[in-house]
Design an enzyme around this catalytic site. Sequence first.
Site, PDB file in Angstrom:
ATOM      1  N   GLU A  85      11.373  -1.024   1.687  1.00 30.53           N
ATOM      2  CA  GLU A  85      10.235  -1.697   1.049  1.00 30.53           C
ATOM      3  C   GLU A  85      10.227  -1.491  -0.459  1.00 30.53           C
ATOM      4  OE1 GLU A  85       6.407  -1.125   2.974  1.00 30.53           O
ATOM      5  OE2 GLU A  85       5.371  -1.607   1.113  1.00 30.53           O
ATOM      6  N   LYS A 280      -0.713   3.890   6.838  1.00 36.10           N
ATOM      7  CA  LYS A 280       0.606   3.235   6.739  1.00 36.10           C
ATOM      8  C   LYS A 280       1.203   3.529   5.351  1.00 36.10           C
ATOM      9  CE  LYS A 280       3.602  -0.262   5.971  1.00 36.10           C
ATOM     10  NZ  LYS A 280       4.280  -0.595   4.707  1.00 36.10           N
ATOM     11  N   ASP A 296      13.534  12.644  13.172  1.00 35.38           N
ATOM     12  CA  ASP A 296      13.134  11.625  14.130  1.00 35.38           C
ATOM     13  C   ASP A 296      11.811  10.991  13.677  1.00 35.38           C
ATOM     14  OD1 ASP A 296      12.196  10.216  16.311  1.00 35.38           O
ATOM     15  OD2 ASP A 296      12.802  11.721  17.782  1.00 35.38           O
ATOM     16  N   HIS A 393       3.420  -4.515  -6.778  1.00 39.12           N
ATOM     17  CA  HIS A 393       4.181  -4.891  -5.596  1.00 39.12           C
ATOM     18  C   HIS A 393       5.070  -6.093  -5.878  1.00 39.12           C
ATOM     19  CE1 HIS A 393       4.166  -3.855  -1.359  1.00 39.12           C
ATOM     20  NE2 HIS A 393       4.562  -5.099  -1.154  1.00 39.12           N
TER      21      HIS A 393
HETATM   22  C1  MEV Z   1       1.955  -1.173   1.743  1.00 43.64           C
HETATM   23  O1  MEV Z   1       3.207  -0.894   2.296  1.00 43.64           O
HETATM   24  C2  MEV Z   1       1.062   0.029   1.812  1.00 43.64           C
HETATM   25  C3  MEV Z   1      -0.372  -0.207   1.339  1.00 43.64           C
HETATM   26  O2  MEV Z   1      -0.965  -1.300   2.045  1.00 43.64           O
HETATM   27  C4  MEV Z   1      -1.122   1.074   1.605  1.00 43.64           C
HETATM   28  C5  MEV Z   1      -2.626   0.977   1.395  1.00 43.64           C
HETATM   29  O3  MEV Z   1      -3.213  -0.124   1.510  1.00 43.64           O
HETATM   30  O4  MEV Z   1      -3.220   2.038   1.126  1.00 43.64           O
HETATM   31  C6  MEV Z   1      -0.415  -0.568  -0.108  1.00 43.64           C
END
Ligand code: MEV
Length: 438
Positions: A85, A280, A296, A393
């Site tokens: 990513e 995430k 793992d 991003h």
């Molecule tokens: C993207 O991979 C992760 C985010 O969505 C985490 C978040 O929203 O805190 C940017």
Amino acid sequence: MQQNVKGFSKLSKEEKINWITSTYFSNQKEAKDILINYWNSDENLQKLHDEFIENTLTNFYLPYGVSPNFVINGKNYTIPMAIEESSVVAAASKAAKFWGERGGFKTTIINTEKIGQVHFLFQGNFEKLTTFFNKIKPSFFDDTQEITKNMQKRGGGILDIELKNKTNEIENYYQLHATFNTKDSMGANFINTCLEQFAKTLENQARNFEGFSEEEREIQIIMSILSNYVPNCVVRAEVSCPIEQLSEDKTIDANEFAQKFATAVRIAEIEPYRAVTHNKGIMNGIDAVVLATGNDFRAVEAGVHAYASKSGQYSSLSHVKIENGIFTFWLDVPLALGTVGGLTSLHPLVKFSMELLGKPSAEELMQIVAAAGLAQNFAALRSLTTTGIQQGHMKMHLMNILNQHQATKEEKQQVLAFFKDTIISHSLVVDYLEQIRK
Ligand code: MEV
């Protein structure tokens, strides 16, 4: 309709590729070339990778990057990250630099206990089963002496074995619930081998136990397996600084930022839809290091999300407090990791990662991984509560868009310069690319 294939695993690699490409691909040569392109020219290295799993056709690359300037408990680290990513490594590095200038990450191991269970059915009286269990408990330790002696030399081994009555949930269902210290290994094989021996001991001893009726003697083992839920193998990573130091430049008001940031964390604490995405982001950092160190990541993922739901509602793994003008942000995360065994001594890049990290113990690696997770979470929340996530991003994603459209080096330079200070979207980039190509 595709045909089934018999004895596929016994075919040679070339035969497997021939079957796959002729069965599924319209252009067999092109498909074959893709697979072969990713073979390593060093035959021994390729063989090593081929033998990690079954039916290997080729290798699947992920970028392997590093995030420098992590200060953890006063020690400097360059952290390896394997991840596809865009922006994750950049975000971690930025957060590492930011906190490196503010005292760095403080990490503590809260505990390191691993868990395994033997699930079984017993048709009889629980009190009798308890008497039997207490009588034979030393046999579980005796019968696993051979398995545990090396681990014991390293200071680990079986910590305890308990009998659990689960008959309220499932008729006749009980568990041996065992805890382990596996030192620098993740311990999956060690734990599972011990558990399978416990199961044999349980079955055999029950068969000969005089206090049992015929029926009670027939304990039925359902399964013996470690648990990837490790709520007692937890590490904490923390950063803190006076609020006024939160503003790098004067574009952000430090107080407002601290309040907004804290509210964003609280939202993740009470709102599962947000908590999943919040966590995430943490896992972006954690998984990348877990992968780069040959651990793992599925086990880690499963255990972390179970931990995030331990109150009965899925919630944030990280927390924040603002007290007496000090902003403190921390993360508690369960991590069953190893720095010996498994891939650690086999995969050359894993060995590289371990050396890069100074050959850490499992506990040290837990701390490094947790710091990477916290850094990632900080970077995401900082963007989300200030500029919005898309700015950074899309900047990182720009290169993917350019590659997707086969941009030349010159075109890339021109596009990067054009979008330096403007909003980036896929269509705007494609439009601009078309414009300069005219
Ligand atoms: C993207 O991979 C992760 C985010 O969505 C985490 C978040 O929203 O805190 C940017």
